[in-house]
Design a protein around this motif. Structure first.
Motif, PDB file in Angstrom:
ATOM      1  N   PHE A 102      -9.577   5.210  -5.709  1.00 31.65           N
ATOM      2  CA  PHE A 102      -9.378   4.669  -4.367  1.00 31.65           C
ATOM      3  C   PHE A 102      -8.576   5.650  -3.514  1.00 31.65           C
ATOM      4  CE2 PHE A 102      -5.081   3.294  -5.614  1.00 31.65           C
ATOM      5  CZ  PHE A 102      -4.380   3.308  -4.421  1.00 31.65           C
ATOM      6  N   GLU A 103      -8.693   5.513  -2.199  1.00 34.98           N
ATOM      7  CA  GLU A 103      -7.967   6.390  -1.272  1.00 34.98           C
ATOM      8  C   GLU A 103      -7.258   5.541  -0.228  1.00 34.98           C
ATOM      9  OE1 GLU A 103     -10.911   9.951  -0.210  1.00 34.98           O
ATOM     10  OE2 GLU A 103     -11.802   7.967  -0.013  1.00 34.98           O
ATOM     11  N   ARG A 104      -6.092   5.978   0.151  1.00 35.75           N
ATOM     12  CA  ARG A 104      -5.394   5.356   1.268  1.00 35.75           C
ATOM     13  C   ARG A 104      -4.696   6.481   2.024  1.00 35.75           C
ATOM     14  NH1 ARG A 104      -4.104   3.425   5.431  1.00 35.75           N
ATOM     15  NH2 ARG A 104      -2.406   1.954   5.812  1.00 35.75           N
ATOM     16  N   HIS A 105      -5.115   6.667   3.275  1.00 35.94           N
ATOM     17  CA  HIS A 105      -4.542   7.735   4.097  1.00 35.94           C
ATOM     18  C   HIS A 105      -4.035   7.137   5.401  1.00 35.94           C
ATOM     19  CE1 HIS A 105      -7.143   9.902   1.394  1.00 35.94           C
ATOM     20  NE2 HIS A 105      -8.237   9.635   2.068  1.00 35.94           N
ATOM     21  N   HIS A 106      -2.865   7.578   5.828  1.00 32.72           N
ATOM     22  CA  HIS A 106      -2.336   7.117   7.115  1.00 32.72           C
ATOM     23  C   HIS A 106      -2.746   8.028   8.258  1.00 32.72           C
ATOM     24  CE1 HIS A 106       0.007   4.716   4.317  1.00 32.72           C
ATOM     25  NE2 HIS A 106       0.301   3.932   5.314  1.00 32.72           N
ATOM     26  N   GLU A 154       4.964   0.916  -6.290  1.00 31.07           N
ATOM     27  CA  GLU A 154       3.896   0.730  -5.301  1.00 31.07           C
ATOM     28  C   GLU A 154       3.299   2.050  -4.819  1.00 31.07           C
ATOM     29  OE1 GLU A 154       5.373  -1.605  -2.025  1.00 31.07           O
ATOM     30  OE2 GLU A 154       6.579   0.011  -1.235  1.00 31.07           O
ATOM     31  N   GLY A 155       1.991   1.998  -4.564  1.00 34.80           N
ATOM     32  CA  GLY A 155       1.218   3.196  -4.249  1.00 34.80           C
ATOM     33  C   GLY A 155       1.823   4.052  -3.161  1.00 34.80           C
ATOM     34  N   ASN A 156       2.368   3.419  -2.148  1.00 34.85           N
ATOM     35  CA  ASN A 156       2.873   4.151  -0.991  1.00 34.85           C
ATOM     36  C   ASN A 156       3.931   5.184  -1.336  1.00 34.85           C
ATOM     37  OD1 ASN A 156       4.903   4.087   1.616  1.00 34.85           O
ATOM     38  ND2 ASN A 156       2.731   4.070   2.164  1.00 34.85           N
ATOM     39  N   LEU A 157       4.698   4.945  -2.424  1.00 31.81           N
ATOM     40  CA  LEU A 157       5.766   5.880  -2.809  1.00 31.81           C
ATOM     41  C   LEU A 157       5.213   7.184  -3.365  1.00 31.81           C
ATOM     42  CD1 LEU A 157       7.777   3.223  -4.780  1.00 31.81           C
ATOM     43  CD2 LEU A 157       8.619   4.340  -2.724  1.00 31.81           C
ATOM     44  N   VAL A 178       3.885   9.927  -2.709  1.00 30.19           N
ATOM     45  CA  VAL A 178       3.639  10.739  -1.508  1.00 30.19           C
ATOM     46  C   VAL A 178       2.694  11.903  -1.833  1.00 30.19           C
ATOM     47  CG1 VAL A 178       4.707  12.173   0.267  1.00 30.19           C
ATOM     48  CG2 VAL A 178       5.826  10.052  -0.475  1.00 30.19           C
ATOM     49  N   LYS A 179       1.593  11.930  -1.082  1.00 26.10           N
ATOM     50  CA  LYS A 179       0.576  12.969  -1.279  1.00 26.10           C
ATOM     51  C   LYS A 179       0.927  14.188  -0.431  1.00 26.10           C
ATOM     52  CE  LYS A 179      -2.851   9.968  -0.264  1.00 26.10           C
ATOM     53  NZ  LYS A 179      -4.223   9.351  -0.261  1.00 26.10           N
ATOM     54  N   TRP A 180       0.310  15.331  -0.757  1.00 31.41           N
ATOM     55  CA  TRP A 180       0.523  16.570  -0.007  1.00 31.41           C
ATOM     56  C   TRP A 180       2.020  16.847   0.132  1.00 31.41           C
ATOM     57  CZ3 TRP A 180      -2.264  12.474   2.685  1.00 31.41           C
ATOM     58  CH2 TRP A 180      -3.593  12.395   2.279  1.00 31.41           C
ATOM     59  N   LEU A 181       2.746  16.605  -0.970  1.00 31.87           N
ATOM     60  CA  LEU A 181       4.214  16.606  -0.949  1.00 31.87           C
ATOM     61  C   LEU A 181       4.745  17.963  -0.486  1.00 31.87           C
ATOM     62  CD1 LEU A 181       6.714  14.855  -1.795  1.00 31.87           C
ATOM     63  CD2 LEU A 181       6.684  16.179  -3.924  1.00 31.87           C
ATOM     64  N   LYS A 239       6.621  -1.031   7.787  1.00 32.78           N
ATOM     65  CA  LYS A 239       5.550  -1.203   6.801  1.00 32.78           C
ATOM     66  C   LYS A 239       6.166  -1.291   5.404  1.00 32.78           C
ATOM     67  CE  LYS A 239       2.225   0.226   9.726  1.00 32.78           C
ATOM     68  NZ  LYS A 239       1.796  -0.872  10.557  1.00 32.78           N
ATOM     69  N   TYR A 240       5.415  -1.844   4.472  1.00 28.45           N
ATOM     70  CA  TYR A 240       5.810  -1.875   3.058  1.00 28.45           C
ATOM     71  C   TYR A 240       7.173  -2.540   2.852  1.00 28.45           C
ATOM     72  CZ  TYR A 240       1.760   1.068   2.975  1.00 28.45           C
ATOM     73  OH  TYR A 240       0.501   1.548   3.161  1.00 28.45           O
ATOM     74  N   SER A 241       7.505  -3.486   3.748  1.00 27.28           N
ATOM     75  CA  SER A 241       8.592  -4.427   3.472  1.00 27.28           C
ATOM     76  C   SER A 241       7.915  -5.797   3.487  1.00 27.28           C
ATOM     77  CB  SER A 241       9.702  -4.315   4.517  1.00 27.28           C
ATOM     78  OG  SER A 241       9.158  -4.426   5.819  1.00 27.28           O
TER      79      SER A 241
HETATM   80  N1  LIG Z   1       1.480  11.920   2.629  1.00 29.73           N
HETATM   81  C1  LIG Z   1       0.918  10.733   2.373  1.00 29.73           C
HETATM   82  N2  LIG Z   1       1.101  10.176   1.162  1.00 29.73           N
HETATM   83  C2  LIG Z   1       0.566   8.972   0.876  1.00 29.73           C
HETATM   84  C3  LIG Z   1      -0.205   8.269   1.847  1.00 29.73           C
HETATM   85  C4  LIG Z   1      -0.410   8.893   3.103  1.00 29.73           C
HETATM   86  O1  LIG Z   1      -1.087   8.361   3.984  1.00 29.73           O
HETATM   87  N3  LIG Z   1       0.171  10.108   3.328  1.00 29.73           N
HETATM   88  N4  LIG Z   1      -0.682   7.004   1.527  1.00 29.73           N
HETATM   89  C5  LIG Z   1       0.100   6.290   0.517  1.00 29.73           C
HETATM   90  C6  LIG Z   1      -0.472   5.023   0.118  1.00 29.73           C
HETATM   91  S1  LIG Z   1      -0.255   3.707   1.179  1.00 29.73           S
HETATM   92  C7  LIG Z   1      -1.050   4.852  -1.114  1.00 29.73           C
HETATM   93  S2  LIG Z   1      -1.551   3.334  -1.645  1.00 29.73           S
HETATM   94  C8  LIG Z   1      -1.287   5.998  -2.025  1.00 29.73           C
HETATM   95  C9  LIG Z   1      -2.767   6.120  -2.306  1.00 29.73           C
HETATM   96  O2  LIG Z   1      -3.045   7.194  -3.147  1.00 29.73           O
HETATM   97  P1  LIG Z   1      -4.566   7.643  -3.355  1.00 29.73           P
HETATM   98  O3  LIG Z   1      -5.178   7.841  -1.985  1.00 29.73           O
HETATM   99  O4  LIG Z   1      -4.508   8.860  -4.184  1.00 29.73           O
HETATM  100  O5  LIG Z   1      -5.243   6.512  -4.062  1.00 29.73           O
HETATM  101  O6  LIG Z   1      -0.831   7.224  -1.456  1.00 29.73           O
HETATM  102  C10 LIG Z   1       0.353   7.136  -0.717  1.00 29.73           C
HETATM  103  N5  LIG Z   1       0.781   8.455  -0.357  1.00 29.73           N
END
Ligand SMILES: Nc1nc2c(c(=O)[nH]1)N[C@H]1C(S)=C(S)[C@@H](COP(=O)(O)O)O[C@H]1N2
Ligand SMILES: [Mo]
Length: 425
Positions: A108-112, A256-259, A261-264, A282-284
């Motif tokens: 799954f993917e979740r991107h802001h 929780e997924g939001n923590l 952090v992608k592209w750290l 968000k996420y509260s």
């Molecule tokens: N930099 C960054 N990290 C992020 C996000 C994002 O939008 N930007 N989305 C977060 C959220 S809400 C979730 S649920 C997970 C999703 O990870 P995935 O896309 O690898 O499944 O990454 C989190 N890390």
């Protein structure tokens, strides 16, 4: 003539059969194979030589693709929001997957703010704030560190949030619950890098920031950061996919997924939490009593029958294999019970996974559907004694405004026509 299925040991109401029958104890042997046709007893192939056996196929390839016959397995993307470019999510097709590992292409993917096109040669990870020596790493530096591999689920805390809605929507396992996936994550224990920078005694939290246009940031207590958090560089053996944070992401097991952090790009050591947007507005979680909870980190103890599941149809009466996934942010899954009578009676399912510490765990149990209407449910228990709550019990505390951390029992109704549907009981 009596139906041989009737001789199998029933362990709960409405046709649930002892899970030991899955362990070679006779579903097939007793002539009870779920499908399959009888073959002629001579040595000749009982069918025409098919076209694909008459000539050699294409040779090996540099990077594999799946069979064109499985292309129906797709992630399901949510509706893009025109005022929020790149924001959104896509869900894993849970009802089609088996085992416990999600293929990278179906994670799954979740991107802001969409997926940044990062050239690893130009990407840096900085560790600064309350450290003895601020450090900056490039991708090549990081690849030289000792790494560990861990199988863990990742779940968005918004997963299953529609189940807080007043009416049960007619969704699939994917559309209702597909913001969870599981992979083998390989990377550097964050503690290795933090130790190198030298954490000062007054540092109690870290702030992790991504390099995407959302500049997503989250605060994590230092104890967790030093315990089991990974700087993940590989996902199921290959570099983390761009959608999952290439070239590197934080991986925070069980939380929780939001923590995650992608592209750290930055870890800053701080005295307290940094109160980023993603941990305030968000996420509260707003509870039934209107209080708001902040930093609700661990994901709940949860399970879900993936087959049969929403929008499937049982084609005939008879033997089925009920299967699904269970997971807990607090530890490993110890028990999954299944009910085929709307929660009146329960039977233990067979738990398959070897490694289940904060990983998806597969469960199975045979079930004889005799027609008529019923409700299928599953209930997970983890090794800390947490038991998956009913939906009613969950909303009694969490209310109906909140959209995060839904982990109540999923009910699938089966009606006489065989149609399966999400319901509330
Ligand atoms: N930099 C960054 N990290 C992020 C996000 C994002 O939008 N930007 N989305 C977060 C959220 S809400 C979730 S649920 C997970 C999703 O990870 P995935 O896309 O690898 O499944 O990454 C989190 N890390
Ligand atoms: Mo999320």
């Amino acid at each position: 003539m009596s139906n041989p299925i009737n001789s199998l040991e029933k362990v709960a109401g409405n046709g649930l059969i002892n899970r030991r029958h899955l362990l070679g104890l006779g579903l097939g042997g007793a002539g009870l194979a779920i499908t399959g046709s009888v073959m002629a007893a001579d040595n000749a192939l009982p069918f025409e030589i098919p076209s694909w056996s008459r000539q050699p196929g294409p040779g090996a390839s540099g990077y594999g693709t799946r069979s064109s016959h499985t292309e129906y397995m797709q992630r399901l993307a949510g509706n893009p929001n025109p005022v929020y470019p790149g924001g959104g999510s896509s869900r894993s097709p849970l009802q089609y997957l088996q085992g416990t590992i999600t293929p990278n292409s179906l994670h799954f993917e979740r991107h802001h703010a969409g997926i940044p096109a990062i050239d690893p040669a130009g990407h840096k990870l900085v560790i600064n704030g309350l450290v003895r020596q601020p450090l900056s790493f490039n991708y090549e530096d990081l690849l030289r560190y000792p790494m560990v591999s861990k199988i863990h689920f990742l779940e968005c805390s918004g997963n299953s949030g529609s189940l807080f809605g007043a009416n049960a929507s007619d969704g699939t396992a994917q559309s209702l619950h597909g913001l969870v996936s599981c992979a083998e994550w390989t990377g550097i224990p964050l503690s290795t890098l933090l130790d190198e920078a030298g954490v000062l005694p007054e540092a109690s939290w870290i702030a992790a920031v991504g390099a995407d246009a959302a500049s997503m940031g989250r605060s994590i207590p230092i104890n967790k950061a030093l315990d089991d958090v990974l700087l993940a560089l590989y996902q199921n053996g290959e570099p983390v996919r761009p959608g999952q944070g290439y070239p590197m992401r934080l991986f925070v097991p069980g939380w929780e997924g939001n923590l995650n952090v992608k592209w750290l790009t930055q870890i800053k050591l701080t005295r307290g939490p940094s109160n980023f947007r993603d941990e305030t507005s968000k996420y509260s979680d707003t509870m039934a009593d209107r209080s708001s909870l902040q930093f609700t980190f661990p994901m709940g103890c949860k399970s879900l029958i993936t087959s049969p599941s929403g929008q499937m149809a049982l084609e005939r009466r008879g033997l089925y294999q009920v299967t699904g996934i269970a997971w807990s942010g607090a530890g490993s899954i110890r028990r999954v019970e299944v009910s085929a009578d709307g929660g009146q009676s329960w039977a233990d399912a067979l738990i398959e996974s070897q490694q289940s510490d904060r990983a998806l765990t597969r469960f199975r149990i045979p079930w004889q559907w005799q027609g008529g209407s019923t409700v299928l449910q599953s209930r997970a228990t983890d090794d800390k004694g947490n038991v998956q709550p009913t939906r009613d019990a969950l909303i009694a505390t969490n209310g109906l405004i909140n959209r995060y951390h839904y982990h109540g029992i999923q009910s699938w109704s089966v009606v006489d026509s065989g149609e399966v549907r999400n319901v509330y009981v």
